[in-house]
Design an enzyme around this catalytic site. Structure first.
Site, PDB file in Angstrom:
ATOM      1  N   ASP A   7       4.009   5.554  10.270  1.00 28.07           N
ATOM      2  CA  ASP A   7       2.551   5.562  10.088  1.00 28.07           C
ATOM      3  C   ASP A   7       2.054   4.429   9.187  1.00 28.07           C
ATOM      4  O   ASP A   7       2.775   3.966   8.311  1.00 28.07           O
ATOM      5  CB  ASP A   7       2.114   6.916   9.517  1.00 28.07           C
ATOM      6  N   ASP A  11       0.663   3.657   6.394  1.00 24.14           N
ATOM      7  CA  ASP A  11       0.284   3.824   4.988  1.00 24.14           C
ATOM      8  C   ASP A  11       1.523   3.601   4.129  1.00 24.14           C
ATOM      9  O   ASP A  11       2.576   3.246   4.621  1.00 24.14           O
ATOM     10  CB  ASP A  11      -0.365   5.195   4.734  1.00 24.14           C
ATOM     11  N   HIS A  44      -7.946  -0.204   6.887  1.00 25.35           N
ATOM     12  CA  HIS A  44      -7.908   1.093   7.547  1.00 25.35           C
ATOM     13  C   HIS A  44      -9.209   1.351   8.279  1.00 25.35           C
ATOM     14  O   HIS A  44     -10.143   0.570   8.198  1.00 25.35           O
ATOM     15  CB  HIS A  44      -7.647   2.182   6.519  1.00 25.35           C
ATOM     16  N   TYR A  51      -5.710   7.241  13.010  1.00 23.90           N
ATOM     17  CA  TYR A  51      -4.847   7.780  11.961  1.00 23.90           C
ATOM     18  C   TYR A  51      -5.634   8.635  10.972  1.00 23.90           C
ATOM     19  O   TYR A  51      -6.723   8.260  10.533  1.00 23.90           O
ATOM     20  CB  TYR A  51      -4.152   6.640  11.221  1.00 23.90           C
ATOM     21  N   GLU A  89       8.600   8.217  13.140  1.00 22.90           N
ATOM     22  CA  GLU A  89       9.081   9.318  12.325  1.00 22.90           C
ATOM     23  C   GLU A  89       8.905  10.687  12.961  1.00 22.90           C
ATOM     24  O   GLU A  89       9.297  11.682  12.385  1.00 22.90           O
ATOM     25  CB  GLU A  89       8.457   9.291  10.922  1.00 22.90           C
ATOM     26  N   GLU A 110       3.550   5.573   2.592  1.00 25.90           N
ATOM     27  CA  GLU A 110       4.716   6.380   2.894  1.00 25.90           C
ATOM     28  C   GLU A 110       5.420   5.851   4.137  1.00 25.90           C
ATOM     29  O   GLU A 110       6.644   5.748   4.170  1.00 25.90           O
ATOM     30  CB  GLU A 110       4.279   7.833   3.098  1.00 25.90           C
ATOM     31  N   ARG A 139      -4.894   9.792   7.889  1.00 29.75           N
ATOM     32  CA  ARG A 139      -4.839   9.653   6.423  1.00 29.75           C
ATOM     33  C   ARG A 139      -5.518   8.343   6.048  1.00 29.75           C
ATOM     34  O   ARG A 139      -4.928   7.277   6.123  1.00 29.75           O
ATOM     35  CB  ARG A 139      -3.390   9.665   5.930  1.00 29.75           C
TER      36      ARG A 139
END
Ligand SMILES: [Zn+2]
Ligand SMILES: [Zn+2]
Length: 713
Positions: A82, A84, A382, A336, A9, A86, A338
């Site tokens: 990414d 997650d 994560h 990452y 992205e 989203e 988040r």
């Protein structure tokens, strides 16, 4: 031409991936979301199954077509947004977009009539929650997930590609749809009763409520006077004087409220002889904190660097996506950013346990690796935010980074290394002193072993201050020692009101209340500021008049939506959708049915509510009526109270003269493109703008680039 296509992205991430994957992989970027709900209509089928009506964002149409084109003739396509929710949703939209094109190509090939490409091909209905069969031209679409952009992680992901996790996609869809339903229902009420262009948000309004409630608590606070009494004592012939504080009188805790009382006690203390009653001595261990999560990173960066949460996340993203580090080329420097997990991969644990003794000595390495426990909701797949290589010390790569990148990297690196180091050990001494019926106490602390504070000195000191740990050295004392009194000093204090929220304490509160998630803390805060519902002053958030009015109106008419527990419960339901325990449509339906009834009754009740205005001392120069403050698309403005008979309206003056020599204008508040700033009342003749007035210097920021715009009417 490469046989494989990887889609991410962001261009920076594409660049780092390309270096890792080499020429057999073409890597391209979607530049963020390609598909979203429409901006002009609700875009959710509330009559039936809450199906979102996604469209390709107009600005992204060209990129969407380019991606479809790039994908043709490829053997494998890897979707690598990414790791997650989203990112999963972006992957899902991308897959749908590419499969539509594959189907179209297949039909065209079958019909062998490739005369006119259909102009409507992009506006296909992207039905939620339905996977479609893989492409018919033999091209496979995979989802790959990695938490760091390193050679090892990326190659492992490509070697074991997976499929899109629809549970995650659905959790994201539920969030998007809920937010849309709330925003779309509440905002028009604000437009009618307060001002045009305002917005309410499901989570953002609750976060704003925290700021408003805190301000009210500060206003309601009544400060109390109290006194403390310190004696300066010395052991005759041994060492420097030290301080002891009055703790108790007889067997009651010393609570001194008034000056007369404090002075009387001080006089009486001066008559006493001081004897050591008891000496307590112990070792105190201080443990390091866990490695960083999104929330603790934002707090840490605010405390040590003064960064807003948005700024921190922007820099962290650069470090994650990859930066040119000398001959190494682009490298992803951190995992990452988040995440709410404090887990550390075994590989990284081994590396840091190798690094610590080599760098600091064997004593700094605990026998066993430290294991930290994440919050309840955290996803254990994560990882914490940590450097991708512990041997890349902040000093060793400083020359390749901007100052802010270097500073944030240092915070992340230090916290990670410290989290696996030995405890800090201090010797703590407490001396109890009797003086007649008075009891005093002196505290001393001697560091024995620095442990993790070796790498993290500033933070260690700050934490000690926050915990109000005793400081200082005491002479060697034993029970029965007589002490000489050098002086008694009463000092006056006042209890302090609760503190305003900062970026750090607001993120902390959001996490503790269970509102928002790692991906949303920074955007929530950003929205509140952009909408001018609260402003930063000296690093703290103060609600604006507008923010208070909006909050009060929403609390009155939508108590559930504004309820902290209710919002936290919603976040948990989204988590459970992701876990596959709940079905997203029923979660949305359960919310929407009572909510829409509320909206209808609020519309009824609010029919008689007048538009909110604030009276001022300004008088309309056209008709003589008083002017009032109203809100419009460009922020607050002065309007004649005789409206609509008198249409006089102008920007709000600040009483500060325009600093431009010879101008004679006055600075007025303005807003443009979500920024709040000050401009000259003589615009466009004078184009002076400033982000803040001289009197509130600490409001942050520099001179604005935003051009002034006309009054908000
Ligand atoms: Zn007027
Ligand atoms: Zn001017």
């Amino acid at each position: 031409m490469a046989k494989n296509l990887v889609i991410v992205e962001s261009p920076a991430k594409a660049k780092t991936l390309h270096k890792i994957l080499g020429e057999e992989f073409e890597v391209t970027s979607s530049m963020g979301h390609l598909v979203d709900l429409p901006s002009s209509t609700l875009g959710v089928d509330v009559e039936h199954d809450f199906a979102p009506h996604y469209i390709v964002i107009r600005k992204r149409m060209k990129i969407a077509k380019q991606l479809q084109h790039d994908a043709r003739g490829k053997q494998s396509i890897y979707l690598a947004p990414d790791p997650d929710r989203e990112g999963e949703a972006i992957s899902w939209h991308l897959a749908n977009l590419l499969r539509d094109d594959q189907a179209k190509q297949a039909r065209a090939a079958a019909a062998k009539t490739a005369r006119k490409p259909s102009a409507t091909s992009l506006k296909t209905s992207l039905k939620p929650s339905k996977t479609r069969p893989a492409g018919r031209d033999g091209c496979k679409i995979y989802r790959i997930v990695f938490h760091e952009i390193t050679q090892q992680a990326v190659k492992a992901a490509v070697a074991h590609p997976g499929t899109i996790n629809l549970k995650k996609v659905n959790a994201q869809q539920a969030r998007r749809v809920l937010d849309r339903l709330v925003g779309y229902s509440l905002s028009p009420l604000l437009w009618k009763k307060i001002g045009r262009g305002l917005s309410a948000g499901r989570v953002q309004s609750v976060a704003l409520r925290l700021i408003v409630d805190r301000e009210k608590a500060i206003e309601a606070f009544v400060s109390q006077e109290y006194w403390t009494i310190e004696a300066t004592l010395q052991k005759p012939g041994s060492g420097p004087p030290f301080q002891a504080r009055l703790e108790a009188i007889g067997d009651k805790k010393a609570e001194v409220k008034r000056q007369e009382e404090a002075e009387r006690i001080a006089r009486e203390l001066g008559q006493q002889s001081f004897v050591v009653a008891k000496v307590e001595e112990k070792e105190q261990r201080r443990y390091p904190k866990p490695p960083l999560t999104t929330s603790s990173l934002q707090q840490e960066a605010f405390h040590t660097l003064g960064y807003s949460s948005t700024r921190t996340m922007r820099i962290a993203q650069q470090l994650y996506e990859g930066l040119e580090v000398g001959e190494e080329g682009p490298v992803g420097l951190i995992t990452y950013m988040r995440t709410d997990s404090v887990r550390v991969a075994d590989e990284a644990l081994r590396a840091v346990r190798h690094f610590i003794p080599a760098q600091f000595g064997k004593a700094y390495l605990p026998d066993q690796p430290r294991r930290y426990r994440s919050r309840k909701s955290a996803q254990e797949a994560h990882e914490a935010i940590r450097p991708t290589s512990v041997t890349r010390t902040p000093e060793s790569i400083a020359q390749f980074l901007s100052p802010e990148q270097r500073d944030l990297y240092q915070v992340i690196w230090q916290r990670f290394v410290a989290s696996q180091m030995a405890d800090a050990v201090d010797r703590v001494v407490q001396v109890h002193i009797d003086a007649g019926t008075f009891h005093l106490r002196a505290n001393g602390r001697t560091p024995l072993f620095p442990g993790w504070t070796k790498v993290y000195q500033d933070v260690a000191e700050r934490e000690r201050d926050e915990a109000q740990l005793p400081e200082g050295l005491l002479p060697p004392l034993v029970k029965g020692d007589g002490l000489t009194l050098i002086g008694v000093a009463p000092s006056q204090h006042f209890t302090k009101p609760p503190r305003r929220y900062t970026d750090a304490s607001l993120v902390k509160a959001l996490e503790e209340e269970g509102i928002g998630r790692p991906s949303t803390y920074a955007p929530i805060i950003q929205t509140i500021v952009t909408r001018d519902y609260a402003r930063r002053l000296g690093g703290s958030f103060i609600p604006t008049q507008l923010g208070r009015i909006v909050t009060e109106m929403l609390i009155e008419h939508f108590p559930e939506v504004m309820d902290l527990k209710f919002t936290a419960g919603m976040e948990e339901e989204l988590d459970r959708i992701e876990e596959g325990e709940l079905e997203w449509v029923s979660v949305v339906r359960q919310f929407y049915t009572p909510f829409s009834a509320r909206v209808t009754s609020a519309q009824e009740r609010m029919r008689t509510v007048k538009r909110e205005v604030i009276p001022t001392e300004h008088v309309c120069e056209r008709c003589g009526k008083p002017m009032v403050i109203k809100w419009g698309r460009f922020g607050q403005f002065l309007s004649c109270s005789g409206f609509p008979d008198c249409k006089n309206a102008k920007p709000l003056p600040t009483g500060v003269a325009c600093p431009q020599p010879g101008c004679g204008g006055q600075l007025v508040e303005r807003r443009a493109r979500g920024r709040h700033f000050y401009g000259c009342s003589r615009y466009p003749a004078c184009r002076y703008t400033a982000r803040r007035l001289a009197q509130d210097q600490d409001a942050g920021g520099t001179k604005s680039e935003a051009p002034p715009e006309g009054p908000g009417v």
